[in-house]
Scaffold this motif. Sequence first.
Motif, mmCIF file in Angstrom:
data_model
loop_
_atom_site.group_PDB
_atom_site.id
_atom_site.type_symbol
_atom_site.label_atom_id
_atom_site.label_comp_id
_atom_site.label_asym_id
_atom_site.label_seq_id
_atom_site.Cartn_x
_atom_site.Cartn_y
_atom_site.Cartn_z
ATOM 1 N N HIS A 74 -5.505 2.503 5.549
ATOM 2 C CA HIS A 74 -4.534 2.970 6.280
ATOM 3 C C HIS A 74 -4.087 2.414 7.738
ATOM 4 O O HIS A 74 -3.250 2.618 8.318
ATOM 5 C CB HIS A 74 -4.556 4.564 6.255
ATOM 6 C CG HIS A 74 -4.569 5.292 5.091
ATOM 7 N ND1 HIS A 74 -3.393 5.646 4.224
ATOM 8 C CD2 HIS A 74 -5.661 5.836 4.271
ATOM 9 C CE1 HIS A 74 -3.722 6.391 3.307
ATOM 10 N NE2 HIS A 74 -5.011 6.347 3.004
ATOM 11 N N GLU A 109 3.970 4.578 11.767
ATOM 12 C CA GLU A 109 5.052 5.212 11.050
ATOM 13 C C GLU A 109 4.692 6.480 10.160
ATOM 14 O O GLU A 109 5.032 7.530 9.807
ATOM 15 C CB GLU A 109 6.057 4.511 10.456
ATOM 16 C CG GLU A 109 6.861 3.533 11.519
ATOM 17 C CD GLU A 109 7.985 2.798 10.964
ATOM 18 O OE1 GLU A 109 7.857 2.536 9.609
ATOM 19 O OE2 GLU A 109 9.083 2.236 11.735
ATOM 20 N N GLU A 110 3.341 6.101 9.366
ATOM 21 C CA GLU A 110 2.953 6.801 8.377
ATOM 22 C C GLU A 110 1.752 7.672 8.594
ATOM 23 O O GLU A 110 1.541 8.855 7.960
ATOM 24 C CB GLU A 110 2.895 5.992 6.986
ATOM 25 C CG GLU A 110 4.167 5.284 6.706
ATOM 26 C CD GLU A 110 3.925 4.416 5.416
ATOM 27 O OE1 GLU A 110 2.537 4.418 4.738
ATOM 28 O OE2 GLU A 110 4.936 4.174 4.725
ATOM 29 N N ASP A 111 0.829 7.101 9.549
ATOM 30 C CA ASP A 111 -0.244 7.582 9.495
ATOM 31 C C ASP A 111 -0.757 8.161 11.140
ATOM 32 O O ASP A 111 -0.211 7.547 12.194
ATOM 33 C CB ASP A 111 -1.375 6.743 9.215
ATOM 34 C CG ASP A 111 -1.096 6.283 7.852
ATOM 35 O OD1 ASP A 111 -1.226 6.762 7.141
ATOM 36 O OD2 ASP A 111 -0.723 4.951 7.802
#
Length: 281
Positions: A16, A65-67
């Motif tokens: 990630h 943006e995601e993690d």
Amino acid sequence: MQTVVQLQDIDKVAPHMKDAVFRYISEVQLEGFTGFDDFDFMSFDWYDIHTEREEVSRGFIYLDEEDLIFICRDSYTYEYFAGIFEDITKQVPGTNEQMLYRFFIRLFTGDMQYLENLEDRIDERITQLLSGDLGDCLDDIITTRQELLRLKRYYEQVNTVFDGIVLNDNDLLTSDAIQRINILVKRTDRYSDKVRNLQELVTQMQATYQSQLEIQQNDLMKIFTIITAIFLPLTLLVGWYGMNFVDMPELHWQYGYPAVIVLSIAIVIGLVAYFKHRKWL
């Protein structure tokens, strides 16, 4: 993905994160904020002020943006950060930037109260010193100075992280998130100001301690001086009668020796009364 991991388990979240992160983590001296095109990486030394633990722990934060991933170097920091993360996730689920804000709010909970309690303790020590009770104040001065130095460095490093986030060069955060981080900046600024004020108080406590120490030394020298002044006339008498003059009339007087004793006692009593009258005793 939102999680907390220990550094030794970083492989679990490696897919990630960007590859550049691992190079920065390996740099032990890294601290502050580093912004990349598509992610932010933060590092700071964390100091647990709510326990007697004096060791400083290193923490990392990875944000894209995601993690949102918190990485801890040691098990103690991991357990503490994981506890905070568990508490804030029990609330309404939030975005990465919301969770980042909640994390730092929770991390700073009780800090101002701790600093105020420390201020009260320093003030009590100063009052104790002014009353003339030195006690173990010197050890307390040394310990408090060291603690304030750790706090100063801690808040300065966290502020460096917040300053980098606020710049938002990669536009990773929204304007609402920047406003939240600005709230954290103002909070840590207040903490830093409080620490500086406490450092000034400790400086005053050190000066008070030194002054009281000098006063006690002066009092001791005063006692020695008074004792010397009281026995100086007696020393004169001893020197006088120690001279081998056979024709001194009082040597042949049957009350000569008692008279000298009475005279010596009178001199001592007279000098003590005089010193008390002058408030030297």
